[in-house]
Design an enzyme around this catalytic site. Structure first.
Site, PDB file in Angstrom:
ATOM      1  N   VAL A   1      11.980 -11.419 -17.675  1.00  0.00           N
ATOM      2  CA  VAL A   1      12.268 -10.557 -18.656  1.00  0.00           C
ATOM      3  C   VAL A   1      13.204 -11.087 -19.672  1.00  0.00           C
ATOM      4  O   VAL A   1      14.209 -11.873 -19.493  1.00  0.00           O
ATOM      5  CB  VAL A   1      13.231  -9.176 -18.075  1.00  0.00           C
ATOM      6  CG1 VAL A   1      13.659  -8.616 -19.283  1.00  0.00           C
ATOM      7  CG2 VAL A   1      12.247  -8.511 -17.201  1.00  0.00           C
TER       8      VAL A   1
ATOM      9  N   CYS B   1       0.838  -1.295   0.047  1.00  0.00           N
ATOM     10  CA  CYS B   1      -0.110   0.091   0.028  1.00  0.00           C
ATOM     11  C   CYS B   1       0.791   1.213   0.050  1.00  0.00           C
ATOM     12  O   CYS B   1       2.014   1.324  -0.200  1.00  0.00           O
ATOM     13  CB  CYS B   1      -0.844   0.166   1.302  1.00  0.00           C
ATOM     14  SG  CYS B   1      -1.685  -1.497   1.493  1.00  0.00           S
TER      15      CYS B   1
END
Lengths: 80, 658
Positions: free
Chosen positions: B294, B2
């Site tokens: 990736v 958060c």
């Protein structure tokens, strides 16, 4: 322009250093990195019309402005 | 995970002031929306405003924040995860009546029970603020390794905090200006020192610290720091025993980090650490693990074959995303927007793209192998330290320095004359006991970027030495430690939290609202590692020995046999040349550089001309210069101008009063 100021201005222009002492080790103070040393050698060969052998790629010849000047003068007198 | 934000305010504000404070809180929380788009809330209390942007992972139905204890009025906002919350809950249950299943409430209960010393009980990644009206204190806390960010501004008439600096700007708490010292530190050490941010007046609460603000006074205390003293080493351990203990704890660290009410996936680089994590996670999940990688187009950076091999062997549901140099150029503005930092590498950019892929698959949480290299001595820097120590014992040896050729086959350095190589790696060899012996070559190298600073900017910094300041800030006891332990400590102190876990970690993950979890940075594992003899970690010049042993039989042999492959991404290729992005052409132009005034426009111009004229690939040092200038220009461009939070976004934050 003499040898010393010629090399000094090449180093300043190429490696973006503003000032350094004649005796400063290029590699130990980080003035030039190891790739830069090869560029420097190419410059010396071209502008002073000398040939530098692999065996001559040593700090005593190359790793400060003072060493370089001595080395270049010696090479030139050998050539002459 | 958060975002949190808040600030101190008067105990009894007028109605007009209250409205203004609420509006400020809304803007701050709205600016953190990317970190937690699931709920945006604020609470204005006497003396404090607290805001929270929530990414729901544990107890999505309960666990709303700010969370307040009705009895005491103690109120908290919390970013992160307490992984051992079920165990803590059980221990706290006799003295506290839980209303939700959230870890947030466990933190609240733990604070009520133990006060701020509750941090000692937490196994997790967190940054929190707790307001205690009983004595008018505001407490801040941050996890042991600084996995999650927490910034604050403290001056005579204000105290404010936030997960990212942009929230402090959005709240008009402080005017954005670049911090000259932080920039200078970054050019040497790769990140600002632990208490600084890139911005003037915006401080970072260091890892492993708690802070208390009371009556305008701020006090900071470190509650944890990795102790690598020689006396901690258990010389009676055998490598087999050590491997068993590490494996057991690593299994537990993963088990704790798979706790979530949403699916947990993993990043897979194709190296030892992430492959081992994926193997453990896949076992524990019973075969449902998703992995994300990736893939670079350029083979210098690419690890695709290893990733595919591991994914196939572990039978994970594998996803990968291709990244090419132009992608990196296009992504860098966004990278800097999130990282809020000058960068010497573009390596964060592919990770931004990767977190986007994770989010597009509807996944919110990933495990990553971050930290294994710090904890189990994986980096080349540790080998370099060992070689330099070995060499320093016989400086005249012509054979010892040849080991550097083995160490850096992928760097240009190994193609140089051995004599010059010696000179280069011999920096500081005459002082093998120096505190910074391990890092001197690296820092001399990166410090070279500083020569591109403009004379006017340099003037501010005349006579100030970031390395000396860092060394002066280190605990005195580390002087007694062995060289590898000092190297490890310095690496953790400088690079881990201020670059890897932030610019390459939290910020790139949170940009896509994805939470990262780092089993290798479970503090119990780090403490166990401190008990192992160095040779179990770095055996000769073979890194992470004990992890290799654990990985044997669990991940494909080609991975356990691999040496560390540094994760890197193209720089010059991405930012210069015919495919350079428009922003780079504009912001790297001489006038743009001069008008910011940090770097010297004419030097940058000549530098770029030289890069363009040269036939060979740019050196590592050139790449760093380019990344530093480009990211600093972007940082200034993004943050120094006026920037309004759109009204509609601010209005979407629900603020209550109590």
């Amino acid at each position: 322009m003499n040898v010393s100021s010629n090399i000094r201005s090449f180093i300043s222009e190429t490696f973006f250093v503003d000032d350094f002492a004649d005796e400063d080790s290029f590699l130990q103070t980080g003035i030039i990195d190891s790739t830069g040393m090869m560029e420097l050698v190419a410059f010396l060969e071209q502008s002073f019309e000398i040939k530098i052998t692999d065996a001559e790629l040593i700090p005593d010849n190359l790793d400060s402005l003072a060493n370089l000047c001595r080395f270049v003068e010696r090479k030139r007198s050998e050539a002459a | 995970m958060c975002g949190i934000a808040g600030f101190a305010l008067p105990i009894a504000p007028s109605p007009d002031e209250r409205a203004a404070f609420a509006a400020r809180l809304r803007r701050m929380v709205a600016s953190l929306r990317h970190r937690g788009p699931d709920a945006l809330n604020g609470l204005v209390l006497p003396g404090i405003a607290l805001g929270h942007a929530r990414l729901s992972i544990v107890d999505p139905a309960g666990g709303h924040q700010p969370m307040r204890d009705a009895g005491t009025g103690v109120t908290l906002v919390f970013n992160g995860e307490i992984f051992n919350h079920p165990e803590l809950r059980e221990a706290l249950a006799p003295g506290y009546r839980f209303r939700t299943a959230s870890d947030t409430e466990v933190l609240l209960a733990a604070f009520l029970e133990h006060g701020i010393d509750c941090v000692d009980e937490l196994n997790g990644q967190f940054a929190f603020a707790i307001h205690d009206p009983r004595d008018g204190s505001l407490w801040l806390g941050r996890d042991r390794f600084g996995k999650l960010p927490l910034f604050y501004v403290h001056d005579r008439d204000c105290f404010a905090f936030a997960s990212e600096a942009k929230a402090l700007f959005a709240g008009d708490v402080v005017r954005p200006r670049l911090d000259a010292r932080a920039l200078f530190e970054t050019l040497h050490l790769w990140g600002p020192s632990e208490a600084r941010s890139a911005f003037d007046g915006v401080r970072s609460l260091p890892p492993g610290c708690v802070a208390r603000v009371r009556g305008g006074e701020l006090t900071i205390r470190r509650y944890w720091e990795l102790d690598l003293a020689d006396e901690r080493i258990d010389h009676g351990l055998t490598l087999d025993r050590a491997a068993d203990e590490v494996e057991e704890l690593l299994e537990d660290a993963v088990r704790l980090r798979l706790r979530a009410d949403v699916p947990v996936a993993a990043y897979l680089s194709g190296g030892l650490d992430s492959s081992l994590l994926c193997a453990i996670a896949q076992d524990q999940l019973g075969g449902t693990l998703q992995t994300f990688s990736v893939a670079f187009a350029h083979e210098r950076y690419d690890e695709r074959a290893f990733q595919a091999g591991v994914a196939a062997a572990l039978e994970t549901e594998h996803h990968s995303i291709a990244v090419e140099a132009p992608d990196i150029g296009a992504l860098l503005p966004q990278v800097v927007e999130h990282a809020e930092a000058t960068l010497l590498r573009t390596a964060p950019a592919p990770l931004l793209k990767l977190s986007g892929l994770v989010r597009d698959h509807g996944t919110k949480v990933v495990l990553t192998g971050e930290g294994a290299d710090e904890v189990f001595l994986g980096y080349d820097l540790f080998k370099e330290t060992r070689i330099r120590q070995f060499w320093a014992r016989r400086p005249e040896s012509s054979v010892r320095p040849l080991l550097f050729g083995r160490l850096y086959p992928y760097l240009d350095v190994s193609r140089q004359s051995p004599q010059l190589l010696r000179q280069f790696f011999g920096i500081g060899l005459d002082e093998p006991g120096a505190l910074d012996f391990s890092h001197r070559v690296r820092w001399t190298n990166s410090g070279r970027i500083a020569r591109f600073l403009s004379p006017a900017f340099r003037e501010h910094l005349e006579g100030w030495d970031p390395v000396a300041e860092l060394l002066g800030s280190l605990p005195a006891r580390i002087r007694e430690w062995r060289p590898l332990a000092r190297a490890q400590f310095l690496e953790i102190r400088t690079l881990l939290s201020q670059y890897l876990l932030s610019s390459q970690g939290d910020r790139m993950l949170m940009a896509s609202s994805v939470e990262g979890r780092f089993p290798f940075l479970d503090h119990r594992l780090a403490e166990l590692s401190a008990r192992l003899p160095d040779s179990f970690k770095l055996g000769g010049l073979k890194e992470k020995l004990v992890l290799r042993r654990i990985a044997r039989g669990r991940v494909p042999a080609q991975v356990t046999a691999r040496t560390k492959f540094p994760y890197r991404a193209p720089i010059a290729e991405a930012l210069t040349g015919p495919r350079a992005p428009t922003w780079a052409r504009e912001l790297l132009g001489r006038d743009a550089v001069d008008s910011l005034g940090i770097f010297d426009g004419s030097k940058v111009e000549r530098f770029l001309a030289r890069l363009a004229a040269r036939a060979q690939a740019p050196s590592d040092a050139d790449d760093m210069v380019l990344a530093a200038v480009a990211s600093t220009q972007l940082l200034a461009h993004r943050f120094l101008g006026e920037r309004e939070i759109p009204r509609a976004q601010a209005d979407s934050v629900k603020v209550c009063f109590a």
